[in-house]
Design a protein around this motif. Structure first.
Motif, PDB file in Angstrom:
ATOM      1  N   ILE A  25       0.842  -1.193   0.000  1.00  0.00           N
ATOM      2  CA  ILE A  25       0.000   0.000   0.000  1.00  0.00           C
ATOM      3  C   ILE A  25       0.883   1.252   0.000  1.00  0.00           C
ATOM      4  N   ILE A  26       0.721   2.072  -1.046  1.00  0.00           N
ATOM      5  CA  ILE A  26       1.450   3.336  -1.126  1.00  0.00           C
ATOM      6  C   ILE A  26       0.431   4.458  -1.021  1.00  0.00           C
ATOM      7  N   GLU A  27       0.487   5.163   0.102  1.00  0.00           N
ATOM      8  CA  GLU A  27      -0.392   6.301   0.335  1.00  0.00           C
ATOM      9  C   GLU A  27       0.465   7.537   0.575  1.00  0.00           C
ATOM     10  N   LYS A  28      -0.170   8.694   0.642  1.00  0.00           N
ATOM     11  CA  LYS A  28       0.581   9.939   0.738  1.00  0.00           C
ATOM     12  C   LYS A  28       1.449  10.046   1.986  1.00  0.00           C
ATOM     13  N   ASN A  29       1.148   9.300   3.035  1.00  0.00           N
ATOM     14  CA  ASN A  29       1.984   9.366   4.238  1.00  0.00           C
ATOM     15  C   ASN A  29       3.212   8.464   4.141  1.00  0.00           C
ATOM     16  N   VAL A  30       3.321   7.650   3.085  1.00  0.00           N
ATOM     17  CA  VAL A  30       4.465   6.747   2.904  1.00  0.00           C
ATOM     18  C   VAL A  30       5.567   7.427   2.096  1.00  0.00           C
ATOM     19  N   ILE A  31       5.184   8.147   1.058  1.00  0.00           N
ATOM     20  CA  ILE A  31       6.129   8.827   0.166  1.00  0.00           C
ATOM     21  C   ILE A  31       6.240  10.284   0.621  1.00  0.00           C
ATOM     22  N   PRO A  32       7.470  10.796   0.822  1.00  0.00           N
ATOM     23  CA  PRO A  32       7.631  12.138   1.395  1.00  0.00           C
ATOM     24  C   PRO A  32       7.489  13.288   0.389  1.00  0.00           C
ATOM     25  N   PHE A  33       6.751  13.073  -0.682  1.00  0.00           N
ATOM     26  CA  PHE A  33       6.470  14.135  -1.649  1.00  0.00           C
ATOM     27  C   PHE A  33       5.178  13.790  -2.373  1.00  0.00           C
ATOM     28  N   GLN A  34       4.590  14.789  -3.011  1.00  0.00           N
ATOM     29  CA  GLN A  34       3.399  14.546  -3.816  1.00  0.00           C
ATOM     30  C   GLN A  34       3.832  13.870  -5.116  1.00  0.00           C
ATOM     31  N   ILE A  35       3.212  12.758  -5.449  1.00  0.00           N
ATOM     32  CA  ILE A  35       3.554  12.012  -6.656  1.00  0.00           C
ATOM     33  C   ILE A  35       2.874  12.679  -7.855  1.00  0.00           C
ATOM     34  N   LYS A  36       3.696  13.134  -8.806  1.00  0.00           N
ATOM     35  CA  LYS A  36       3.167  13.785 -10.002  1.00  0.00           C
ATOM     36  C   LYS A  36       3.362  12.955 -11.263  1.00  0.00           C
ATOM     37  N   LEU A  58      13.817  17.242  -9.010  1.00  0.00           N
ATOM     38  CA  LEU A  58      12.942  16.084  -8.890  1.00  0.00           C
ATOM     39  C   LEU A  58      13.451  15.084  -7.848  1.00  0.00           C
ATOM     40  N   TYR A  59      12.536  14.582  -7.052  1.00  0.00           N
ATOM     41  CA  TYR A  59      12.791  13.470  -6.123  1.00  0.00           C
ATOM     42  C   TYR A  59      12.157  12.226  -6.719  1.00  0.00           C
ATOM     43  N   GLN A  60      12.727  11.058  -6.420  1.00  0.00           N
ATOM     44  CA  GLN A  60      12.169   9.803  -6.903  1.00  0.00           C
ATOM     45  C   GLN A  60      12.206   8.740  -5.825  1.00  0.00           C
ATOM     46  N   VAL A  61      11.278   7.805  -5.947  1.00  0.00           N
ATOM     47  CA  VAL A  61      11.333   6.559  -5.190  1.00  0.00           C
ATOM     48  C   VAL A  61      11.331   5.438  -6.211  1.00  0.00           C
ATOM     49  N   LEU A  62      12.330   4.550  -6.125  1.00  0.00           N
ATOM     50  CA  LEU A  62      12.427   3.387  -7.003  1.00  0.00           C
ATOM     51  C   LEU A  62      12.004   2.151  -6.225  1.00  0.00           C
ATOM     52  N   ILE A  63      11.218   1.293  -6.859  1.00  0.00           N
ATOM     53  CA  ILE A  63      10.740   0.065  -6.224  1.00  0.00           C
ATOM     54  C   ILE A  63      10.922  -1.088  -7.200  1.00  0.00           C
ATOM     55  N   ALA A  64      11.536  -2.168  -6.739  1.00  0.00           N
ATOM     56  CA  ALA A  64      11.656  -3.381  -7.549  1.00  0.00           C
ATOM     57  C   ALA A  64      10.363  -4.178  -7.367  1.00  0.00           C
ATOM     58  N   LEU A  65       9.425  -3.993  -8.276  1.00  0.00           N
ATOM     59  CA  LEU A  65       8.156  -4.723  -8.183  1.00  0.00           C
ATOM     60  C   LEU A  65       8.354  -6.211  -8.412  1.00  0.00           C
ATOM     61  N   SER A  66       9.331  -6.536  -9.256  1.00  0.00           N
ATOM     62  CA  SER A  66       9.631  -7.926  -9.570  1.00  0.00           C
ATOM     63  C   SER A  66      11.120  -8.024  -9.857  1.00  0.00           C
ATOM     64  N   LEU A  91      13.397   3.034  -2.640  1.00  0.00           N
ATOM     65  CA  LEU A  91      14.628   3.784  -2.469  1.00  0.00           C
ATOM     66  C   LEU A  91      14.347   5.244  -2.789  1.00  0.00           C
ATOM     67  N   LEU A  92      14.455   6.098  -1.775  1.00  0.00           N
ATOM     68  CA  LEU A  92      14.243   7.530  -1.949  1.00  0.00           C
ATOM     69  C   LEU A  92      15.536   8.170  -2.440  1.00  0.00           C
ATOM     70  N   ILE A  93      15.481   8.785  -3.617  1.00  0.00           N
ATOM     71  CA  ILE A  93      16.629   9.481  -4.183  1.00  0.00           C
ATOM     72  C   ILE A  93      16.283  10.969  -4.260  1.00  0.00           C
ATOM     73  N   VAL A 112       8.845   3.641 -10.737  1.00  0.00           N
ATOM     74  CA  VAL A 112       9.404   4.929 -10.329  1.00  0.00           C
ATOM     75  C   VAL A 112       8.262   5.879  -9.992  1.00  0.00           C
ATOM     76  N   LEU A 113       8.328   6.437  -8.794  1.00  0.00           N
ATOM     77  CA  LEU A 113       7.394   7.466  -8.346  1.00  0.00           C
ATOM     78  C   LEU A 113       8.173   8.771  -8.334  1.00  0.00           C
ATOM     79  N   ALA A 114       7.705   9.786  -9.066  1.00  0.00           N
ATOM     80  CA  ALA A 114       8.450  11.028  -9.222  1.00  0.00           C
ATOM     81  C   ALA A 114       7.666  12.221  -8.681  1.00  0.00           C
ATOM     82  N   SER A 115       8.406  13.184  -8.162  1.00  0.00           N
ATOM     83  CA  SER A 115       7.797  14.369  -7.558  1.00  0.00           C
ATOM     84  C   SER A 115       7.387  15.422  -8.584  1.00  0.00           C
ATOM     85  N   GLU A 116       7.820  15.256  -9.834  1.00  0.00           N
ATOM     86  CA  GLU A 116       7.535  16.257 -10.867  1.00  0.00           C
ATOM     87  C   GLU A 116       7.125  15.564 -12.163  1.00  0.00           C
ATOM     88  N   VAL A 117       6.426  16.289 -13.017  1.00  0.00           N
ATOM     89  CA  VAL A 117       6.147  15.795 -14.352  1.00  0.00           C
ATOM     90  C   VAL A 117       7.432  15.894 -15.163  1.00  0.00           C
TER      91      VAL A 117
END
Length: 136
Positions: A25-36, A58-66, A91-93, A112-117
């Motif tokens: 579960i990824i909700e706004k309290n898990v990622i320290p930025f707004q996902i754009k 830009l900030y990113q979170v990388l996740i190995a889904l598989s 991984l928060l970069i 990849v979850l990114a803070s910017e478009v």
């Protein structure tokens, strides 16, 4: 550009374990930025690498889904390598970190979850330019 290796961290993504399969579960309290922006890498050929750039804001979170892959991180002074292989760990970069992704296992998927478009002007694609910007 203030990004430093010490600001990189792993984020635990809450999961619900169930005999029928786990749910992350990824909700706004898990990622320290707004996902754009959200995108994913898959079918990366054996021996290929991705990344090879840094971002100005830009900030990113990388996740190995598989599967798994290595993330090489560089702040212009220090370097580190982190292997991602758990779908409930991100991984928060932060901004100002050079990143390269390599050693993709067969069937791996990197979310990849990114803070910017997307904005090409936010990218630093030349390593020497990156090091020069870090020093100034």
């Amino acid at each position: 550009m203030k990004g430093e290796i010490k600001n990189i961290r792993l984020i635990n993504i809450p999961k619900v374990q169930d005999p029928r399969g786990n749910l992350a579960i990824i909700e706004k309290n898990v990622i320290p930025f707004q996902i754009k922006r959200v995108y994913y890498l898959y079918d990366v050929p054996s021996g290929a690498y991705r990344g090879g750039h840094a971002h100005k804001k830009l900030y990113q979170v990388l996740i190995a889904l598989s599967g798994s892959f290595d993330v090489i991180l560089d702040d212009g002074k220090d370097k580190m390598k982190i292997t991602l292989n758990k779908p409930n760990e991100g991984l928060l970069i932060p901004t100002g970190i050079w990143r390269e992704l390599e050693n993709f296992s067969s069937g791996s998927v990197c979310l990849v979850l990114a803070s910017e478009v997307f904005d090409e002007n936010d990218y630093i694609r030349n390593y020497n330019d990156f090091v020069s910007m870090k020093r100034s």
